[in-house]
Design a protein around this motif. Sequence first.
Motif, PDB file in Angstrom:
ATOM      1  N   ALA A 157     -35.715 -37.386  59.428  1.00 45.45           N
ATOM      2  CA  ALA A 157     -36.024 -36.003  59.794  1.00 45.45           C
ATOM      3  C   ALA A 157     -34.899 -35.359  60.591  1.00 45.45           C
ATOM      4  CB  ALA A 157     -37.332 -35.955  60.587  1.00 45.45           C
ATOM      5  N   VAL A 158     -34.325 -36.104  61.541  1.00 45.62           N
ATOM      6  CA  VAL A 158     -33.265 -35.542  62.384  1.00 45.62           C
ATOM      7  C   VAL A 158     -32.020 -35.236  61.556  1.00 45.62           C
ATOM      8  CG1 VAL A 158     -31.741 -35.973  64.338  1.00 45.62           C
ATOM      9  CG2 VAL A 158     -34.132 -36.704  64.431  1.00 45.62           C
ATOM     10  N   ALA A 159     -31.638 -36.182  60.702  1.00 42.58           N
ATOM     11  CA  ALA A 159     -30.455 -35.982  59.863  1.00 42.58           C
ATOM     12  C   ALA A 159     -30.642 -34.790  58.932  1.00 42.58           C
ATOM     13  CB  ALA A 159     -30.168 -37.246  59.056  1.00 42.58           C
ATOM     14  N   ASN A 160     -31.826 -34.702  58.332  1.00 52.43           N
ATOM     15  CA  ASN A 160     -32.109 -33.573  57.444  1.00 52.43           C
ATOM     16  C   ASN A 160     -32.097 -32.255  58.197  1.00 52.43           C
ATOM     17  OD1 ASN A 160     -32.691 -34.253  54.553  1.00 52.43           O
ATOM     18  ND2 ASN A 160     -34.028 -35.754  55.528  1.00 52.43           N
ATOM     19  N   LEU A 161     -32.647 -32.263  59.421  1.00 53.72           N
ATOM     20  CA  LEU A 161     -32.686 -31.041  60.221  1.00 53.72           C
ATOM     21  C   LEU A 161     -31.275 -30.560  60.549  1.00 53.72           C
ATOM     22  CD1 LEU A 161     -34.355 -28.952  61.785  1.00 53.72           C
ATOM     23  CD2 LEU A 161     -34.308 -30.498  63.748  1.00 53.72           C
ATOM     24  N   VAL A 162     -30.394 -31.484  60.896  1.00 52.45           N
ATOM     25  CA  VAL A 162     -29.011 -31.122  61.220  1.00 52.45           C
ATOM     26  C   VAL A 162     -28.315 -30.537  59.999  1.00 52.45           C
ATOM     27  CG1 VAL A 162     -26.739 -32.040  61.849  1.00 52.45           C
ATOM     28  CG2 VAL A 162     -28.781 -32.789  63.086  1.00 52.45           C
ATOM     29  N   ILE A 163     -28.422 -31.228  58.876  1.00 49.90           N
ATOM     30  CA  ILE A 163     -27.722 -30.784  57.665  1.00 49.90           C
ATOM     31  C   ILE A 163     -28.264 -29.457  57.160  1.00 49.90           C
ATOM     32  CG2 ILE A 163     -27.342 -31.325  55.223  1.00 49.90           C
ATOM     33  CD1 ILE A 163     -27.152 -34.271  56.062  1.00 49.90           C
ATOM     34  N   TRP A 164     -29.583 -29.299  57.137  1.00 51.45           N
ATOM     35  CA  TRP A 164     -30.163 -28.049  56.647  1.00 51.45           C
ATOM     36  C   TRP A 164     -29.855 -26.893  57.602  1.00 51.45           C
ATOM     37  CZ3 TRP A 164     -32.817 -26.390  52.301  1.00 51.45           C
ATOM     38  CH2 TRP A 164     -33.001 -27.368  51.313  1.00 51.45           C
ATOM     39  N   SER A 165     -29.849 -27.150  58.887  1.00 51.94           N
ATOM     40  CA  SER A 165     -29.548 -26.090  59.852  1.00 51.94           C
ATOM     41  C   SER A 165     -28.115 -25.597  59.679  1.00 51.94           C
ATOM     42  CB  SER A 165     -29.754 -26.591  61.285  1.00 51.94           C
ATOM     43  OG  SER A 165     -31.104 -26.945  61.505  1.00 51.94           O
ATOM     44  N   VAL A 166     -27.186 -26.535  59.652  1.00 49.65           N
ATOM     45  CA  VAL A 166     -25.781 -26.161  59.463  1.00 49.65           C
ATOM     46  C   VAL A 166     -25.586 -25.547  58.085  1.00 49.65           C
ATOM     47  CG1 VAL A 166     -23.413 -27.022  59.342  1.00 49.65           C
ATOM     48  CG2 VAL A 166     -24.982 -27.939  61.058  1.00 49.65           C
ATOM     49  N   GLY A 167     -26.247 -26.127  57.081  1.00 49.82           N
ATOM     50  CA  GLY A 167     -26.108 -25.618  55.713  1.00 49.82           C
ATOM     51  C   GLY A 167     -26.564 -24.182  55.575  1.00 49.82           C
ATOM     52  N   LEU A 168     -27.675 -23.845  56.189  1.00 50.91           N
ATOM     53  CA  LEU A 168     -28.188 -22.473  56.114  1.00 50.91           C
ATOM     54  C   LEU A 168     -27.250 -21.495  56.813  1.00 50.91           C
ATOM     55  CD1 LEU A 168     -31.997 -23.144  56.682  1.00 50.91           C
ATOM     56  CD2 LEU A 168     -30.901 -22.428  54.555  1.00 50.91           C
ATOM     57  N   ILE A 169     -26.658 -21.932  57.915  1.00 51.38           N
ATOM     58  CA  ILE A 169     -25.692 -21.074  58.604  1.00 51.38           C
ATOM     59  C   ILE A 169     -24.463 -20.841  57.734  1.00 51.38           C
ATOM     60  CG2 ILE A 169     -24.100 -20.956  60.562  1.00 51.38           C
ATOM     61  CD1 ILE A 169     -26.198 -22.480  62.196  1.00 51.38           C
ATOM     62  N   VAL A 170     -23.993 -21.910  57.096  1.00 51.14           N
ATOM     63  CA  VAL A 170     -22.789 -21.813  56.272  1.00 51.14           C
ATOM     64  C   VAL A 170     -22.992 -20.881  55.084  1.00 51.14           C
ATOM     65  CG1 VAL A 170     -21.293 -23.111  54.701  1.00 51.14           C
ATOM     66  CG2 VAL A 170     -21.859 -24.048  56.943  1.00 51.14           C
ATOM     67  N   ILE A 171     -24.093 -21.051  54.358  1.00 47.06           N
ATOM     68  CA  ILE A 171     -24.272 -20.206  53.175  1.00 47.06           C
ATOM     69  C   ILE A 171     -24.664 -18.782  53.561  1.00 47.06           C
ATOM     70  CG2 ILE A 171     -24.799 -22.106  51.623  1.00 47.06           C
ATOM     71  CD1 ILE A 171     -27.734 -21.447  51.915  1.00 47.06           C
ATOM     72  N   HIS A 172     -25.231 -18.619  54.761  1.00 48.78           N
ATOM     73  CA  HIS A 172     -25.455 -17.252  55.252  1.00 48.78           C
ATOM     74  C   HIS A 172     -24.119 -16.574  55.488  1.00 48.78           C
ATOM     75  CE1 HIS A 172     -25.988 -14.226  58.488  1.00 48.78           C
ATOM     76  NE2 HIS A 172     -27.055 -13.901  57.767  1.00 48.78           N
ATOM     77  N   ARG A 173     -23.168 -17.310  56.068  1.00 52.56           N
ATOM     78  CA  ARG A 173     -21.838 -16.746  56.291  1.00 52.56           C
ATOM     79  C   ARG A 173     -21.146 -16.457  54.970  1.00 52.56           C
ATOM     80  NH1 ARG A 173     -18.629 -14.013  56.677  1.00 52.56           N
ATOM     81  NH2 ARG A 173     -16.718 -13.880  57.913  1.00 52.56           N
ATOM     82  N   ALA A 174     -21.416 -17.260  53.959  1.00 54.01           N
ATOM     83  CA  ALA A 174     -20.825 -17.046  52.635  1.00 54.01           C
ATOM     84  C   ALA A 174     -21.575 -15.979  51.837  1.00 54.01           C
ATOM     85  CB  ALA A 174     -20.812 -18.359  51.856  1.00 54.01           C
ATOM     86  N   ARG A 175     -22.628 -15.406  52.429  1.00 51.34           N
ATOM     87  CA  ARG A 175     -23.451 -14.367  51.803  1.00 51.34           C
ATOM     88  C   ARG A 175     -24.137 -14.856  50.526  1.00 51.34           C
ATOM     89  NH1 ARG A 175     -19.610  -8.953  52.551  1.00 51.34           N
ATOM     90  NH2 ARG A 175     -19.454  -9.109  54.826  1.00 51.34           N
ATOM     91  N   LEU A 176     -24.557 -16.118  50.555  1.00 49.13           N
ATOM     92  CA  LEU A 176     -25.247 -16.691  49.399  1.00 49.13           C
ATOM     93  C   LEU A 176     -26.573 -17.332  49.801  1.00 49.13           C
ATOM     94  CD1 LEU A 176     -22.155 -18.300  47.646  1.00 49.13           C
ATOM     95  CD2 LEU A 176     -23.514 -16.389  46.769  1.00 49.13           C
ATOM     96  N   LEU A 177     -27.073 -16.968  50.977  1.00 50.04           N
ATOM     97  CA  LEU A 177     -28.335 -17.529  51.443  1.00 50.04           C
ATOM     98  C   LEU A 177     -29.470 -17.235  50.477  1.00 50.04           C
ATOM     99  CD1 LEU A 177     -29.940 -18.963  53.683  1.00 50.04           C
ATOM    100  CD2 LEU A 177     -30.173 -16.754  54.832  1.00 50.04           C
TER     101      LEU A 177
END
Length: 298
Positions: A157-177
Amino acid sequence: MSLTDQARTDAPDSALAKLRKAYSGLNAKHLVTFLNTLILVVAEWVYGGLGGYDRLFVSLGSCMATELVLSWFVLGSLPKSYLSPYISGISLSLLLKPAHGLLWPFALGGFLAIASKYVLRYRGRHLWNPTNFSICVLLVTAAPVLTKLTHEWGNNAVANLVIWSVGLIVIHRARLLHVTLSYVVAYFAFSALRAGISSETRFWTEIGPITGPMYQLFVFFMITDPPTVVRSFRGRIFVAVLIAAVEHSIRFGLDRDVTWLQSFAVAPALFALCFVGPIAKSWDLRRAALEARKAKQA
């Protein structure tokens, strides 16, 4: 109000403004590279899921060398960036799971991934996500000795939470959320539909795979690959939902033992993108060319 009070009042706004400025100034490509590296680090550190650094070196080396050679001979110049082969190399090293410690699938996979960008083109653009194309070809042609990553990492759960949190920030910055969220919502909807139709499967079982490592790479890198997504906001949402629909059609057929779908059983999501993505991209490029021609004539 004293100067001290004024400074205290302005400080939070100033800090927030600086944070927003720093965020808006981040390069989306470098953020994607950071996320890809983060997944690699988590995979090896938490799960030992890489399976050996020799795989990473071979896949990265193959991708980098192919990019260098083809860019020189096809374009007549050195590559402007090595981010694409870097991302492909890491993804291949994580996703491919050959038998008996074989290394040639990583070398061949790296070549296929990068070569597809230079060979499989339409109107000057490549149609397939390089990693997706390479893995799908290998899964079909080398099935006896090769499979893909499935549950080897577990669902920490912790690993998934870290990856999904960072991932959502990254693709939001890429305007592909919107692409990722559209696919995830569609995935949940089709999972509920399949669970409702079949008495043998449960909803929580159906949605389980999306928390796994293969889907993390899939939703953050493959379906959001900027060179291969269509231009319009609505078009991207439609394609994401269509990919989910094709994926679950494959799963539905497999549940009913449709024989000809067995070749796609190992990775329905990857094959769905491999089928849908290039068709959508080629249609979008053709439409763009027609629009440009009309604009010239006007």
